[in-house]
Design a protein around this motif. Structure first.
Motif, PDB file in Angstrom:
ATOM      1  N   THR A 139      -5.531   4.809  -4.826  1.00 48.69           N
ATOM      2  CA  THR A 139      -4.375   4.717  -3.937  1.00 48.69           C
ATOM      3  C   THR A 139      -3.106   4.546  -4.757  1.00 48.69           C
ATOM      4  O   THR A 139      -3.138   4.169  -5.930  1.00 48.69           O
ATOM      5  N   SER A 140      -1.968   4.800  -4.113  1.00 49.35           N
ATOM      6  CA  SER A 140      -0.695   4.769  -4.823  1.00 49.35           C
ATOM      7  C   SER A 140      -0.087   3.379  -4.773  1.00 49.35           C
ATOM      8  O   SER A 140       0.506   2.978  -3.767  1.00 49.35           O
ATOM      9  N   PHE A 141      -0.190   2.653  -5.877  1.00 49.11           N
ATOM     10  CA  PHE A 141       0.418   1.327  -5.963  1.00 49.11           C
ATOM     11  C   PHE A 141       1.932   1.432  -5.811  1.00 49.11           C
ATOM     12  O   PHE A 141       2.548   0.650  -5.075  1.00 49.11           O
TER      13      PHE A 141
ATOM     14  N   ILE B 248      -7.010 -11.620   4.353  1.00 52.29           N
ATOM     15  CA  ILE B 248      -7.081 -10.517   3.390  1.00 52.29           C
ATOM     16  C   ILE B 248      -8.287 -10.729   2.492  1.00 52.29           C
ATOM     17  O   ILE B 248      -8.297 -11.615   1.643  1.00 52.29           O
ATOM     18  N   MET B 249      -9.340  -9.945   2.729  1.00 47.18           N
ATOM     19  CA  MET B 249     -10.566 -10.039   1.930  1.00 47.18           C
ATOM     20  C   MET B 249     -11.111 -11.466   1.914  1.00 47.18           C
ATOM     21  O   MET B 249     -11.522 -11.979   0.874  1.00 47.18           O
TER      22      MET B 249
ATOM     23  N   PRO C  72      -8.466  -2.633  12.159  1.00 50.11           N
ATOM     24  CA  PRO C  72      -9.112  -3.015  10.911  1.00 50.11           C
ATOM     25  C   PRO C  72      -8.073  -3.377   9.878  1.00 50.11           C
ATOM     26  O   PRO C  72      -6.916  -2.997   9.988  1.00 50.11           O
ATOM     27  N   ALA C  73      -8.470  -4.109   8.868  1.00 52.49           N
ATOM     28  CA  ALA C  73      -7.533  -4.476   7.812  1.00 52.49           C
ATOM     29  C   ALA C  73      -7.112  -3.230   7.066  1.00 52.49           C
ATOM     30  O   ALA C  73      -7.915  -2.556   6.442  1.00 52.49           O
ATOM     31  N   SER C  74      -5.847  -2.913   7.148  1.00 56.99           N
ATOM     32  CA  SER C  74      -5.315  -1.779   6.424  1.00 56.99           C
ATOM     33  C   SER C  74      -3.831  -1.998   6.270  1.00 56.99           C
ATOM     34  O   SER C  74      -3.281  -2.990   6.729  1.00 56.99           O
ATOM     35  N   ALA C  75      -3.153  -1.058   5.620  1.00 54.94           N
ATOM     36  CA  ALA C  75      -1.722  -1.230   5.414  1.00 54.94           C
ATOM     37  C   ALA C  75      -1.013  -1.354   6.728  1.00 54.94           C
ATOM     38  O   ALA C  75       0.053  -1.879   6.813  1.00 54.94           O
TER      39      ALA C  75
ATOM     40  N   HIS D  47      -5.100  -1.996  -4.252  1.00 55.72           N
ATOM     41  CA  HIS D  47      -5.105  -1.329  -5.561  1.00 55.72           C
ATOM     42  C   HIS D  47      -6.384  -1.649  -6.335  1.00 55.72           C
ATOM     43  O   HIS D  47      -6.945  -0.774  -7.006  1.00 55.72           O
ATOM     44  N   LEU D  48      -6.874  -2.890  -6.228  1.00 57.37           N
ATOM     45  CA  LEU D  48      -8.085  -3.280  -6.943  1.00 57.37           C
ATOM     46  C   LEU D  48      -9.328  -2.644  -6.326  1.00 57.37           C
ATOM     47  O   LEU D  48     -10.245  -2.222  -7.035  1.00 57.37           O
ATOM     48  N   CYS D  49      -9.349  -2.576  -4.984  1.00 56.56           N
ATOM     49  CA  CYS D  49     -10.526  -2.034  -4.298  1.00 56.56           C
ATOM     50  C   CYS D  49     -10.537  -0.512  -4.261  1.00 56.56           C
ATOM     51  O   CYS D  49     -11.601   0.105  -4.218  1.00 56.56           O
TER      52      CYS D  49
END
Length: 244
Positions: free
Chosen positions: A190-192, A165-166, A241-244, A184-186
């Motif tokens: 987006t909906s936390f 993760i990053m 890709p890195a995503s939810a 949320h930081l990047c």
């Protein structure tokens, strides 16, 4: 909230390319059907985003409960759709292969609605705790809440391993929490609460109460038993890709 259009939907083109790279025959039916539904509603939305997004105000106070069904399957733009659906491909193939199509479809249907409810509870709680009524107006769309729930399930049924993760290596068991903060930081837009709702619903299932309730509602539904599940649908591999 208006759909963001950028001319050519590059994200949609890349998504279709990824689907054909994996191969339609290698994608289990519920995963493929869910993906197709999201793409179709992106191209032909039932209503404008402001009419489908879910919020405390529109869902609870205005009693527009259809938003619980519509919000997860509508997306703000082609990149929103792309990252969510590629993530669904990866998680859906693994989980549907493990659980079987009937149970996986049941889970997708229940999670899609329940996450919207938990999201409203969280936003309502934030509004009260922070004395800020704007949280009740926050309106969310997209499948990412369900994807966070599926990530919890995937880590439960396929334990072990690590995630990047990053640039930070972390046990997959805790990856969803780090992703929650990182996204949320990047991407502050987006909906936390929506993502957190997904994690909480996933935990409610893996820790027992939600799974037991769903099993009780289903009655003699055999697919909660390992012997009734369909397996080994997909034997290939691909990277997402890195995503939810």
């Amino acid at each position: 909230m208006q759909r963001r259009r950028r001319g050519v939907d590059v994200g949609l083109i890349l998504l279709l390319s990824q689907v054909f790279q994996v191969g339609l025959e290698n994608i289990p039916p519920v995963t493929l059907g869910t993906l197709a539904l999201n793409v179709f509603l992106f191209l032909k939305p039932l209503k404008p985003l402001l009419k489908v997004c879910i919020s405390v105000d529109q869902g609870y106070y205005q009693k527009d409960w259809q938003r619980l069904l519509l919000a997860p399957v509508h997306h703000a733009d082609d990149w929103h759709l792309y990252f969510n659906m590629v993530s669904l491909l990866w998680k859906g193939i693994k989980l549907e292969r493990k659980l079987g199509s009937v149970l996986f479809g049941y889970i997708i249907a229940v999670f899609s609605v329940l996450i919207g409810i938990v999201y409203m509870v969280l936003e309502f709680a934030l509004a009260g705790l922070l004395n800020d009524s704007s949280y009740k107006m926050n309106c969310a769309v997209g499948f990412s809440g369900v994807l966070f729930a599926l990530k919890v399930l995937n880590n439960h049924y396929h334990p072990g391993g690590t995630s990047n993760i990053m640039g930070i290596r972390v046990s997959s068991r805790y990856a969803c929490w780090l992703e929650l903060v990182a996204i949320h930081l990047c991407s502050p837009g987006t909906s936390f609460a929506g993502h957190l709702a997904g994690i909480l619903v996933g935990l409610m299932y893996t820790l027992g109460p939600l799974k037991m309730l769903m099993k009780a509602i289903a009655g003699d539904f055999p697919y909660f038993n390992d012997s009734a599940r369909q397996r080994d649908y997909y034997s290939g591999s691909f990277n997402s890709p890195a995503s939810a």
